[in-house]
Enzyme design. Structure first.
Site, PDB file in Angstrom:
ATOM      1  N   GLY A  42       0.809  -1.215   0.000  1.00 48.93           N
ATOM      2  CA  GLY A  42       0.000   0.000   0.000  1.00 48.93           C
ATOM      3  C   GLY A  42       0.834   1.253   0.000  1.00 48.93           C
ATOM      4  O   GLY A  42       0.319   2.364  -0.058  1.00 48.93           O
TER       5      GLY A  42
ATOM      6  N   ARG B 200      13.354  14.325   1.418  1.00 51.26           N
ATOM      7  CA  ARG B 200      12.923  14.448   0.036  1.00 51.26           C
ATOM      8  C   ARG B 200      11.674  13.592  -0.170  1.00 51.26           C
ATOM      9  O   ARG B 200      11.645  12.436   0.237  1.00 51.26           O
ATOM     10  CB  ARG B 200      14.035  13.958  -0.887  1.00 51.26           C
ATOM     11  CG  ARG B 200      14.142  14.774  -2.144  1.00 51.26           C
ATOM     12  CD  ARG B 200      15.536  14.768  -2.710  1.00 51.26           C
ATOM     13  NE  ARG B 200      15.949  13.431  -3.126  1.00 51.26           N
ATOM     14  CZ  ARG B 200      16.412  13.162  -4.354  1.00 51.26           C
ATOM     15  NH1 ARG B 200      16.476  14.103  -5.265  1.00 51.26           N
ATOM     16  NH2 ARG B 200      16.820  11.947  -4.652  1.00 51.26           N
ATOM     17  N   ILE B 201      10.658  14.173  -0.772  1.00 53.17           N
ATOM     18  CA  ILE B 201       9.398  13.460  -1.010  1.00 53.17           C
ATOM     19  C   ILE B 201       9.457  12.845  -2.407  1.00 53.17           C
ATOM     20  O   ILE B 201       9.695  13.532  -3.394  1.00 53.17           O
ATOM     21  CB  ILE B 201       8.203  14.426  -0.862  1.00 53.17           C
ATOM     22  CG1 ILE B 201       8.104  14.925   0.591  1.00 53.17           C
ATOM     23  CG2 ILE B 201       6.909  13.760  -1.317  1.00 53.17           C
ATOM     24  CD1 ILE B 201       7.935  13.835   1.638  1.00 53.17           C
TER      25      ILE B 201
ATOM     26  N   GLU C  71       5.490   6.071   9.227  1.00 55.07           N
ATOM     27  CA  GLU C  71       5.187   5.897  10.638  1.00 55.07           C
ATOM     28  C   GLU C  71       5.123   7.200  11.419  1.00 55.07           C
ATOM     29  O   GLU C  71       4.511   7.244  12.491  1.00 55.07           O
ATOM     30  CB  GLU C  71       6.241   4.969  11.271  1.00 55.07           C
ATOM     31  CG  GLU C  71       6.303   3.623  10.578  1.00 55.07           C
ATOM     32  CD  GLU C  71       7.274   2.649  11.214  1.00 55.07           C
ATOM     33  OE1 GLU C  71       6.813   1.689  11.840  1.00 55.07           O
ATOM     34  OE2 GLU C  71       8.503   2.852  11.079  1.00 55.07           O
TER      35      GLU C  71
END
Lengths: 693, 171
Positions: free
Chosen positions: A460, A582-583, A659
């Site tokens: 997911g 960093r995304i 998390e």
């Protein structure tokens, strides 16, 4: 390229398969000749099996075999290493927790196996169980993830004694079960001495090695496939008892076997977040500067195995506290072994520490956000190492502004909306990021299309979407020309998809491989040869990476409405801002944060596994009594991503984002409930009975 | 054993089934339509939601024998990659899913919600599908997906294929 690829909110590549129901989870697979196994679980929590009468079950229609301790193949149930778990594989007659596997019914159809399982008669010699945290035998574990169970910096006792203001409170978090929507499932097939396993797992290589040890065979003789995983949150990280049981049943039946764990059995042997009792002491100057913090945690473990909930990590590694002491004590109970659950340690520890910080803010008359800022730490306070990056200040500022925190009346029970009491609260989020060795194979064909292979899994998180983005960015090609193959042990070895390490581990390996492929491409004038290029490498964190502490951070702000007559709590607004480095994909990243926050709201208000003290049995082992939030329980949640590179964290520049959302969010809700009502709830969940006095 | 005649996704089936066989296991194990998932056992989670004569039901609460003489629509009959239902397209585009396990049942429930209320408010959406649990998304993107699908259905937009929706050059 005109548009940056990395970070773009690309749609999931596996989305069409998921919305049309065409992709297969483990239990959706069918193998010719396959039969069905159903586990019979214990109905006592302590004692031993006196006798099993399986005669009625064996003669039921369609039954192939009933596997009991009497006829179960002899296997090795011991742990393979400290992080592994002792399994319950019908090798003896001892029962040490409710819903421990005691037999397995194998039949032609699922209905027949379910019916036969119900006909198995088990007689027990029952002993009184211990399931209350306070009643178990207590001990200090030898170590907690390589660190001592007691630790100190500075002079915490002296500093606490001399502090102008002190506070010491006990906070409790209950047992919580992960309950991903997909229950565990395993399909096992023997071909001679070779074993093929389909399993709902976070780590195909972990299953492979565990089964090799259990059956005493070469790991290379075992192929493990994890099709799409329907959520996990930590409970699919370990190889639990039903996996070898399926393979044992397949051996006994001489046929491939499918074993699906039922929802009530999800409360049995597949792990849970342990209950904790945490004593937090804060010693501070009048200006709110923390002089000393103590954090003593008592958590539960099982009778024959050890798991420590590392709640102390949160208080140890966040605020600028010169004097600090922690301890972790375990209490042995008649429960199954606890395990990692989303944000292990920081999720429970942040509830205690961030509640205590809120209490201190009211004791001192300092705004809760201001109190955090006065204790902001530029370096990891325990190791003294610099953080690889820290944009927590920006998180506080952005979330507070979006929430409208400055307009808040600091007085408790001061705000209402109609007959509802309204309150707002905040908390800090923090979660360590890890990185483990990971191997990837990357192939560029003559046409320039790229295949990346790595034996990680998709649960997911967006695996087949985000890693191609990362490779495409470096190779300067459109991401749709990169395909990611994952989910079986034929592929290069990946670490467990857990512990906020997948972006750092798989992502870094993809980055390093793509950089090398780019060099190859440049040396060939930008055009791959007719047979293409292939790069295969194992990427490991270099020693210099340990010079920095890497943590994801965030700030939570919650608004609640509390019904003063009924004690019901509704979260009406929630804003979270996060520093995840960093995304890689703004769409999947934002969704991780939304989901994490909702887990925190759920922890604050709903989740609570209840044991009957006399029988030691779980009283709410199903989704109608173990409450998780429904759509109607949740407000719109605003997520702000404070993105930025993190050159010291890892080559991907990414910190863990799966998390951090749950860390601190339950405390923000509890703090808002206090602000609304003036009632401080220190034991979760916050149910109406605790607010009506 | 009992004979049931059921229409599933527009096709007629006739099977010998045990009276105790649940519709969800009939769909999954007898017909191989595994898009309908099993998530609980107590009719709490909605992962097994299908349409029975156009009305959403949790197929773990219906015996296969009870569905005899009726028409069942599963996620496989809602739309496919050649022609996605607007709800399927919206769940993909608005990221109303992560692990995808609850998604088929969720989509079926949302389609039934719009049948009863074609233009729901956010609160009506949240209350209308509270019988379908999702553990991953935090629900917000599901609400956005339903809103987007409602708008597309109101505008009577044609169904699109996955190929039309993918970037050019994707395989």
């Amino acid at each position: 390229m005109s548009q940056p690829v990395l970070g773009a909110p690309l749609d999931r590549v596996e989305g069409p398969g998921k919305v049309t129901g065409r992709i297969a989870y483990t239990a959706d697979n069918d193998i010719p000749g396959m039969v069905h196994a159903v586990v019979v679980e214990s109905t006592i929590a302590n004692g031993r099996i006196a006798a099993i009468d399986e005669s009625a079950a064996r003669s039921a229609p369609g039954v192939i075999a009933i596997m009991t301790p009497r006829n179960a193949p002899r296997v090795d149930a011991r742990k393979v290493d400290a992080n592994d778990s002792l399994l319950f594989l019908l090798q003896g007659d001892a029962v040490e927790f409710d819903r421990q596997p005691v037999a397995v019914a194998i039949a032609e159809t699922f209905e027949q196996a379910t019916y036969a399982a119900r006909l198995v008669r088990v007689r027990y010699d029952v002993r009184p169980p211990t399931t209350a945290l306070a009643s178990g035998e207590r001990f200090l574990p030898d170590q907690i993830f390589g660190k001592p169970a007691q630790h100190k910096r500075g002079m915490p006792e002296d500093a606490f004694a001399r502090a102008a203001v002190t506070l010491k409170q006990t906070y409790r978090t209950p047992t919580e079960h992960h309950n991903p929507m997909e229950t565990h499932a395993t399909i096992a097939q023997w071909t001679g001495d070779r074993l093929t396993i389909y399993d709902a797992t976070q780590w195909v290589f972990g299953v492979q090695h565990r089964l090799a040890a259990t059956f005493g065979i070469d790991p290379k003789a075992i192929r493990v496939v994890a099709p799409f995983v329907g959520g996990a949150f930590g409970c699919k990280g370990q190889t639990w008892s039903h996996v070898p049981l399926a393979a044992m049943a397949a051996r006994l039946a001489g046929r491939p076997v499918k074993l699906v764990v039922t929802r009530p059995q999800m409360f049995g042997w597949v792990g849970h977040r342990p209950q904790t009792e945490q004593v937090v002491g804060l010693g501070a100057a009048r200006d709110g500067t923390l002089a000393a913090v103590t954090h003593d945690v008592l958590s539960e473990t099982s009778m024959s195995d050890e798991f420590v909930e590392p709640s102390v990590v949160f208080s140890r590694d966040l605020y600028a506290v010169p004097n600090y002491a922690m301890s972790d004590t375990l209490s042995r109970l008649n429960i199954s072994k606890p395990t990692y659950q989303r944000g292990p340690g920081e999720s429970t520890g942040s509830f205690a520490m961030e509640s205590a910080m809120d209490e201190l803010s009211y004791a001192l008359g300092i705004d809760p956000l201001e109190l955090r800022l006065r204790n902001y730490s530029a370096n990891d306070p325990d190791s003294g190492k610099p953080y690889s990056s820290k944009r927590l200040r920006e998180c506080y500022a952005a979330a507070a502004a979006q929430f409208g925190w400055s307009a808040r009346n600091p007085k408790v029970r001061s705000t209402s909306r109609g007959r509802m009491l309204v309150g707002s609260g905040m908390a800090t989020a923090s979660r360590a990021t890890h990185r483990s060795p990971c191997t990837v194979r990357m192939r560029m064909n003559a046409d320039g299309n790229v295949l990346v292979q790595c034996g990680t899994i998709e649960q997911g998180t967006g695996t087949p979407t985000v890693y191609p983005q990362l490779a495409a960015e470096i190779l300067e090609i459109p991401p749709e020309r990169v395909r990611f193959e994952f989910g079986n042990t034929d592929l290069p070895a990946a670490p467990i998809a857990a512990g906020s390490q997948t972006s750092g581990s798989v992502g870094s390996a993809v980055v390093v491989a793509a950089r090398r492929m780019r060099e190859l491409l440049v040396s060939h004038d930008g055009k791959p040869p007719a047979d293409g290029f292939e790069v295969e490498l194992e990427d490991s964190p270099p020693p210099e990476e340990a010079e920095h502490a890497t943590q994801a951070f965030g700030a939570h702000f919650a608004e609640v409405e509390v019904d003063p007559d009924l004690g019901t709590v509704r979260v009406t607004r929630f804003v979270g801002a996060f520093d995840g480095g960093r995304i890689l994909n703004a769409k999947t990243a934002r969704s991780q944060m939304l989901g994490g926050i909702v887990w925190g709201i759920s922890m604050a208000l709903f989740e609570d596994t209840r044991y009957d003290a006399r029988s030691g049995r779980i009283m709410n082992a199903n989704l109608s009594e173990y409450l998780v939030p429904t759509n109607a329980d949740i407000p719109d949640v605003e997520v702000i991503l404070i993105a930025g590179d993190d050159p010291f964290a890892n080559p991907a520049g990414a910190k863990g984002i799966g998390e951090v959302g749950i860390c601190g969010s339950a405390a923000a809700v509890a703090n808002a409930v206090y602000h609304a009502t003036g009632i401080r709830i220190r034991d979760l969940p916050i149910t109406p009975d605790k607010l009506i006095r | 054993m009992e004979t049931v005649n059921i229409e599933v996704n527009g096709r007629s089936y006739s099977n010998e089934v045990e009276p105790r066989l649940l519709l969800v296991h009939y769909l999954r194990d007898t017909l191989g339509l595994t898009g309908t998932h099993v998530g609980c056992d107590t009719s709490s989670c909605g992962a097994c939601t299908v349409l029975l004569d156009g009305i959403s039901v949790k197929s773990c609460t219906v015996f296969a024998a009870q569905a005899g003489g009726h028409a069942v629509t599963t996620i496989e009959g809602i739309g496919n990659s050649g022609a996605l239902h607007p709800m399927q397209e919206a769940f993909w585009a608005k990221h109303g899913l992560q692990c995808g396990f609850c998604t088929p049942g969720m989509i079926v429930s949302c389609i039934d919600l719009l049948r009863r209320n074609p233009d729901p408010s956010d609160a009506e959406i949240r209350a209308g599908i509270e019988g379908n649990l999702c553990r991953c998304t935090g629900y917000e993107n599901i609400v956005r997906a339903v809103r987007a699908a409602a708008a597309a259905m109101k505008a009577d937009e044609p169904r699109r294929s996955v190929a039309e929706l993918l970037p050019v050059g994707a395989s």
